[in-house]
Write an enzyme that holds these catalytic residues in place. Structure first.
Site, PDB file in Angstrom:
ATOM      1  N   GLY A  23       0.827  -1.068  -0.052  1.00  0.00           N
ATOM      2  CA  GLY A  23       0.127   0.035  -0.025  1.00  0.00           C
ATOM      3  C   GLY A  23       0.749   1.267  -0.002  1.00  0.00           C
ATOM      4  CB  THR A  24       3.984   2.263   1.611  1.00  0.00           C
ATOM      5  OG1 THR A  24       3.573   1.789   2.902  1.00  0.00           O
ATOM      6  CG2 THR A  24       4.906   3.352   1.785  1.00  0.00           C
ATOM      7  CG  ASN A  40      -5.005   3.521   9.122  1.00  0.00           C
ATOM      8  OD1 ASN A  40      -5.302   4.555   8.458  1.00  0.00           O
ATOM      9  ND2 ASN A  40      -3.853   3.392   9.850  1.00  0.00           N
ATOM     10  CD  GLN A  60      -6.918  -0.980   7.306  1.00  0.00           C
ATOM     11  OE1 GLN A  60      -7.820  -1.811   7.594  1.00  0.00           O
ATOM     12  NE2 GLN A  60      -5.392  -1.031   7.842  1.00  0.00           N
ATOM     13  CB  SER A  70      -1.737  -3.445   1.140  1.00  0.00           C
ATOM     14  OG  SER A  70      -0.884  -4.166   1.711  1.00  0.00           O
ATOM     15  CG  HIS A  87      -0.669  -6.707   4.699  1.00  0.00           C
ATOM     16  ND1 HIS A  87      -0.627  -6.367   6.061  1.00  0.00           N
ATOM     17  CD2 HIS A  87      -0.172  -5.715   4.149  1.00  0.00           C
ATOM     18  CE1 HIS A  87      -0.421  -4.855   6.387  1.00  0.00           C
ATOM     19  NE2 HIS A  87      -0.164  -4.695   4.902  1.00  0.00           N
ATOM     20  CB  THR A  96      12.447  -8.879 -11.450  1.00  0.00           C
ATOM     21  OG1 THR A  96      13.578  -8.824 -12.357  1.00  0.00           O
ATOM     22  CG2 THR A  96      11.842 -10.267 -11.757  1.00  0.00           C
ATOM     23  CB  CYS A 131       1.788   1.063   9.654  1.00  0.00           C
ATOM     24  SG  CYS A 131       0.558   0.202   8.912  1.00  0.00           S
TER      25      CYS A 131
HETATM   26  N1  PLP Z   1      -2.916   2.762   3.866  1.00  0.00           N
HETATM   27  C1  PLP Z   1      -3.824   2.255   5.061  1.00  0.00           C
HETATM   28  C2  PLP Z   1      -4.821   2.619   5.268  1.00  0.00           C
HETATM   29  C3  PLP Z   1      -3.063   1.402   5.889  1.00  0.00           C
HETATM   30  O1  PLP Z   1      -3.941   0.906   6.607  1.00  0.00           O
HETATM   31  C4  PLP Z   1      -1.747   0.598   5.561  1.00  0.00           C
HETATM   32  C5  PLP Z   1      -0.896  -0.022   6.348  1.00  0.00           C
HETATM   33  O2  PLP Z   1      -1.380  -0.544   7.312  1.00  0.00           O
HETATM   34  C6  PLP Z   1      -0.994   1.385   4.316  1.00  0.00           C
HETATM   35  C7  PLP Z   1      -1.659   2.165   3.653  1.00  0.00           C
HETATM   36  C8  PLP Z   1       0.399   0.915   4.229  1.00  0.00           C
HETATM   37  O3  PLP Z   1       0.217  -0.499   3.382  1.00  0.00           O
HETATM   38  P1  PLP Z   1       1.573  -1.388   3.366  1.00  0.00           P
HETATM   39  O4  PLP Z   1       1.866  -1.536   4.835  1.00  0.00           O
HETATM   40  O5  PLP Z   1       1.110  -2.597   2.550  1.00  0.00           O
HETATM   41  O6  PLP Z   1       2.617  -0.435   2.763  1.00  0.00           O
END
Ligand code: PLP
Length: 370
Positions: free
Chosen positions: A49-50, A130, A158, A178, A180, A214, A302
């Site tokens: 997600g980041t 989140n 989320q 994302s 996970h 890759t 996070c």
């Molecule tokens: N955006 C939201 C709303 C999140 O809750 C998170 C991670 O918890 C992220 C972005 C970041 O995702 P990632 O940890 O897969 O980089």
């Protein structure tokens, strides 16, 4: 995922192993579009997600404003991987404005609509927060952004798999996810986009030049399958989680005087409960609950390890003291009623102990974790 960990084909190679990997990756891309219904969008795979949130907005961090489009609006409750980009947008010449939220954790729609005009280059509003699970009025913002031709990015990390969304109708220009967050592997994500984002990584021509390097074939395929399952099972799993979440909150609100639930009166994801405890600091609660076999987080997971009061709760008007006493409980697809009841019992004991240190804690029961 296991199957593709065994296969060594690099999608950029022209031999048959490479072609098989490239084919599988394209197939996954198509399945992601089919599963979400985001047919008019293209997909780029990322490390999570980041990265997807960076890629969506990277042009505003790297290129100067075009004409008089010098303003960027970010909701005050964006994940730090969006919020912290504000410094880069400013360095590139933009003026960044934070969209306020009300005490229920919802962005101020009128405030936002009143500020949207052709001087705005981009807007970022997440679909669900989140920390509180509070759902944001993205569709209304998207409509207004379309009228003024401003880019709307929506962090759906989320939300996806945890609420019913007509994704195409949401109308965002870019949408991040994302794996996970919906039982897929960690370290893989994707960005749905309509206009081609500016690359962060340059080098090879992978991902049509948007993301050199890759590809994580096994991760992308596993994410695709996880999302397909999450969406397919949602009609069963979401009501189950809502029931447990409501059961937990009802018990705690009855048995712990002074406990409140952040965002309780707002539209929320079914699985998230942000509990503001009456007397116990969140880091202590998290540690004690961990010893009892329960995994919860203080503030955003996070940021675990680096303690600072939650910016989201501060934006909702909580004072530092209350923001420091918030824990986030996430209910999963596989969480059981027995686990919820055991958790509630332990949390009630912890809060009683904090109020009256003479009250002994009951010994931990085994097997009732998470
Ligand atoms: N955006 C939201 C709303 C999140 O809750 C998170 C991670 O918890 C992220 C972005 C970041 O995702 P990632 O940890 O897969 O980089």
């Amino acid at each position: 995922m296991a199957e593709w960990m065994e296969q060594f084909g690099n999608p950029s190679s022209v031999h048959s192993f490479g072609r098989a990997a490239a084919g599988a990756l394209e197939n996954a891309r198509e399945q992601l579009r089919a599963a979400t219904g985001l047919r008019s969008y293209r997909v780029v795979f990322t490390s999570g997600g980041t990265e997807a949130n960076h890629l969506a907005l990277h042009r505003f961090a790297r290129l100067p404003p075009e004409g008089n489009r010098r303003r960027i609006l970010l909701s005050a409750i964006e994940h730090p991987c969006v919020g912290k980009q504000a410094a880069w947008f400013r360095a590139a010449g933009f003026q960044v404005e934070l969209i306020p939220v009300d005490s229920g954790g919802v962005i101020d729609l009128q405030w936002t609509l009143a500020r949207l005009d052709t001087t705005v280059a981009a807007v970022a509003v997440m679909l669900a927060n989140n920390e509180t699970g509070v759902i944001q009025p993205v569709e209304e913002i998207a409509r207004a952004c379309a009228e003024i031709n401003a880019h709307l990015h929506c962090d759906a990390v989320q939300a996806i798999g945890k609420m019913n969304v007509q994704w195409e109708e949401l109308g965002a220009d870019s949408i991040s996810l994302s794996a996970h967050k919906f039982h897929g592997p960690r370290g893989v994500g994707a960005l749905f986009y309509r206009s081609k984002p500016l690359a962060i990584f340059v080098g090879g021509a992978q991902e049509t030049g948007i993301r050199a390097g890759t590809e994580n074939v096994a991760g992308a395929l596993a994410m695709t399958e996880a999302l397909r399952l999450a969406l397919e099972e949602a009609p069963e799993t979401l009501p189950h989680q809502r029931l447990l979440r409501n059961r937990l909150e009802a018990t705690l609100r009855t048995d712990i005087s002074g406990l409140s639930v952040a965002g309780r009166g707002s539209p929320r994801l079914v699985n998230t409960s942000c509990l503001v405890l009456p007397e116990i600091d969140s880091d202590e609660a998290v540690m004690r609950l961990d010893r009892l076999g329960f995994a919860v987080s203080s503030g955003a997971a996070c940021h675990a390890g680096v303690w600072e009061p939650s910016a989201v709760l501060l934006a909702m008007g909580l004072d530092h003291d209350r923001a420091r006493r918030a824990i986030r409980v996430s209910i999963g697809r596989d969480t059981t009623t027995a686990q919820i009841d055991a958790f509630a019992e332990k949390l009630v004991s912890l809060c009683k102990l904090a109020r009256n240190p003479a009250t002994p804690l009951k010994p931990a029961t085994t097997g009732a974790g998470h």
